[in-house]
Write a protein that holds these residues in place. Structure first.
Motif: not given
Lengths: 233, 233
Positions: B219-228
């Motif tokens: 989930t963290e990875r997905l959120m960070m990717d999305g933010l980037r």
DNA sequence: AGTGGTTGAGTGGCTGAGCCACTGGACCAC
DNA sequence: GTGGTCCAGTGGCTCAGCCACTCAACCACT
């Protein structure tokens, strides 16, 4: 000396409304009486009532909608940990649950701190620990004790742990402060904290976790004993 | 459909004061200008300003003393986790730290839930999980997803975990809600949650912890990717 | 000099009356 | 039925004013 301002009307009113809500006299999900009527009922101005409302809205207990009314939120389902201080004041049986969480998170923090504390963090821990021993007066010891825990949380390098520590402290500190020993004796407080700081400083994760768990288990036992005695006496 | 009331003056004023405080334009520990002057400066009545003050006092950002003035509290040192939503809005770099804590506590919750969930808790988990798959519309999936996490927290038998989950959710949910996939696709959300629920239902502590850790890391990875991506686009 | 009481300017606390803005159901015209 | 209008009831916000508290300067007495 700390000046202690006496409660204002808004404080009293807020407390009374809160109590009425927590006790279920204004059921969750229900619409409160209109402000004009409620203000009249409590014998205050509508303005004053609205100030109290504002705080309760901020706290997550109420929800106002223009043109409709003020509703009691389902705080038990949707509320955050900042509700704990008021929940514990209303029904003390929360303390066991709070302390279980404090124990788990305290161990987590000690482990992370051991893993990541910088030299500066270690130096601060040493200072804070020394301050516990040097503190004078019961209140001083308690404040110094808290600072050690804040320093431990800071030593994780993650500011959220500091906030979390504060939240849990805010929840049970009033209870703890009501007890006398052993939280007010400098030497005893120092002896109980020292192994945790030592393990963190030594960067020994497993030892830090174990020491924190032991410290917190002991603290819980002392608090529970103190409460029981108070109840009996 | 959810009615969306537009911000009131007090809301706007509160936000502006908060921003001024968080940005350091009113330094920590300093005395704010007197209410009359400040109200004049913001172009509102003193009463309105006081409503905004009341909320900020409740939030722990301000401290008023009759006859003296209003002081900015040292919220970074003394504040609780309920400050996170406003802190993250002011400086998004909190999100990494929040998520590290969410990961640790999520794993803790899964482990405790596996250890202590009652049959009733397991039944509820199954229902909530099914609701994720059956949800329609992106928002519906997100809400159903949250309910699974609340159910997991409830399954620990410790209400404090529920409050803590809410606190952390409140902190990063606005950020998460701004992203689209994969939090809005029912099938993908279901697939990611299912192993956690399965391990808890099977009462396998180690597997539950591992599954929760994997889920939250992903989930963290997905959120960070999305933010980037959002930053770039 | 030192001590203790008094005063007054400046601050936040609270009131009460009043107007504005929003919501939702009742009612009406079509 | 359908759609629009109205209006009673609700919360949002302002205004002017008085009260209560704090603190430092000042004064009177020792």
């Amino acid at each position: 000396m700390e000046a202690l301002p006496r409660d204002t009307i808004v404080d009293v009113l807020e407390e009374r409304l809160r109590e009425d809500i927590l006790a279920g006299r204004h059921p969750v999900g229900s619409l409160l009486p209109p402000e004009r009527r409620l203000a009249d009922g409590y014998g205050v101005t509508r303005t004053t009532l609205k100030h109290a409302f504002g705080r309760l809205v901020q706290a997550g207990l109420l929800e106002t909608r223009h043109g409709v009314g003020t509703r009691v939120r389902d705080f038990a389902r949707l509320g955050g940990a900042d509700l704990l201080p008021m929940l514990i004041r209303h029904s003390p049986d929360w303390i066991g649950e709070i302390f279980e969480v404090r124990r788990s998170i305290g161990a987590l923090i000690a482990e992370r701190a051991a893993e990541r504390a910088t030299p500066a963090h270690r130096a601060e821990l040493a200072v804070r620990l020394a301050e516990v021993r040097a503190a004078e007066g019961g209140e001083g010891v308690q404040l110094a004790d808290i600072e050690v825990h804040r320093a431990l949380a800071r030593a994780t390098g993650n500011r959220v742990y500091v906030l979390l520590t504060n939240t849990l402290f805010n929840a049970y500190l009033p209870v703890r402060a009501a007890l006398v020993s052993p939280f007010t004796d400098p030497e005893s407080a120092y002896r109980r904290l020292e192994p945790v700081v030592a393990a963190v400083t030594a960067a020994d994760r497993a030892a830090a976790r174990a020491a924190a768990e032991e410290y917190l288990t002991e603290t819980e036992r002392l608090m529970m004993d103190g409460l029981r005695k108070k109840e009996e006496g």
